[in-house]
Design a protein around this motif. Structure first.
Motif, PDB file in Angstrom:
ATOM      1  N   UNK A   9       8.895  19.009   9.378  1.00  0.00           N
ATOM      2  CA  UNK A   9       8.430  19.813   8.087  1.00  0.00           C
ATOM      3  C   UNK A   9       7.216  19.080   7.565  1.00  0.00           C
ATOM      4  N   UNK A  10       6.292  19.753   7.172  1.00  0.00           N
ATOM      5  CA  UNK A  10       5.054  19.175   6.442  1.00  0.00           C
ATOM      6  C   UNK A  10       5.221  19.450   5.080  1.00  0.00           C
ATOM      7  N   UNK A  11       5.060  18.342   4.219  1.00  0.00           N
ATOM      8  CA  UNK A  11       5.384  18.251   2.950  1.00  0.00           C
ATOM      9  C   UNK A  11       3.923  18.466   2.058  1.00  0.00           C
ATOM     10  N   UNK A  12       3.771  19.349   1.091  1.00  0.00           N
ATOM     11  CA  UNK A  12       2.786  19.394   0.401  1.00  0.00           C
ATOM     12  C   UNK A  12       2.865  18.614  -0.966  1.00  0.00           C
ATOM     13  N   UNK A  13       1.840  17.611  -1.372  1.00  0.00           N
ATOM     14  CA  UNK A  13       2.193  16.889  -2.419  1.00  0.00           C
ATOM     15  C   UNK A  13       1.640  17.472  -3.383  1.00  0.00           C
ATOM     16  N   UNK A  22       1.263  12.110   7.731  1.00  0.00           N
ATOM     17  CA  UNK A  22       1.569  10.687   7.969  1.00  0.00           C
ATOM     18  C   UNK A  22       1.862   9.971   6.536  1.00  0.00           C
ATOM     19  N   UNK A  23       3.190   9.403   6.585  1.00  0.00           N
ATOM     20  CA  UNK A  23       3.659   8.838   5.528  1.00  0.00           C
ATOM     21  C   UNK A  23       3.525   7.429   5.908  1.00  0.00           C
ATOM     22  N   UNK A  42       8.975   1.702  -0.913  1.00  0.00           N
ATOM     23  CA  UNK A  42       8.140   3.057  -1.195  1.00  0.00           C
ATOM     24  C   UNK A  42       7.737   3.669  -0.123  1.00  0.00           C
ATOM     25  N   UNK A  43       7.624   4.895   0.030  1.00  0.00           N
ATOM     26  CA  UNK A  43       6.956   5.568   0.969  1.00  0.00           C
ATOM     27  C   UNK A  43       5.989   6.571   0.155  1.00  0.00           C
ATOM     28  N   UNK A  44       4.855   6.795   0.926  1.00  0.00           N
ATOM     29  CA  UNK A  44       3.602   7.256   0.351  1.00  0.00           C
ATOM     30  C   UNK A  44       2.786   8.077   0.827  1.00  0.00           C
ATOM     31  N   UNK A  49      -2.304   8.668  -1.294  1.00  0.00           N
ATOM     32  CA  UNK A  49      -1.627   7.228  -1.828  1.00  0.00           C
ATOM     33  C   UNK A  49      -0.673   7.533  -2.866  1.00  0.00           C
ATOM     34  N   UNK A  50      -0.320   8.677  -3.178  1.00  0.00           N
ATOM     35  CA  UNK A  50       0.826   9.138  -3.924  1.00  0.00           C
ATOM     36  C   UNK A  50       2.281   8.726  -3.469  1.00  0.00           C
ATOM     37  N   UNK A  51       2.834   8.096  -4.368  1.00  0.00           N
ATOM     38  CA  UNK A  51       4.469   7.794  -3.833  1.00  0.00           C
ATOM     39  C   UNK A  51       5.258   8.861  -3.752  1.00  0.00           C
ATOM     40  N   UNK A  52       5.862   9.149  -2.600  1.00  0.00           N
ATOM     41  CA  UNK A  52       6.724  10.256  -2.625  1.00  0.00           C
ATOM     42  C   UNK A  52       8.223   9.865  -2.745  1.00  0.00           C
TER      43      UNK A  52
END
Length: 85
Positions: A9-13, A22-23, A42-44, A49-52
């Motif tokens: 799955x590809x997530x849209x921020x 790429x996380x 933390x993963x981003x 560089x948004x923290x997810x």
């Protein structure tokens, strides 16, 4: 021939409208969460560089060991895409 990303799955921020493939993962730190003390990182998004969310690195309570190595992605940072069920 199948795509290398097939099944992923590809997530849209929501903040930058980039698709996260790429996380990155920050350093682990101890945090007291609702289920007790955990070492989490933390993963981003590597792009903006948004923290997810975070990754469970270590659970100190035996009942929480199943979480180790698993990721939590906060829904507030994602936009639902048409390809999701």
């Amino acid at each position: 021939r199948s795509s290398p990303s097939r099944g992923l799955r590809h997530f849209q921020v929501s903040r930058c409208n980039c698709f996260v493939v790429n996380v990155g993962c920050g350093p682990a730190e101890e945090r007291v969460l609702l289920t007790g003390l955990h070492a989490v990182a933390d993963i981003y998004c590597e792009n903006c560089k948004t923290t997810l969310g975070w990754k469970y690195e270590h659970a100190f309570e035996s009942s929480q060991k199943y979480k180790e190595g698993k990721f939590i992605i906060e829904l507030a940072h994602m936009i639902k895409d048409n390809g999701w069920e």
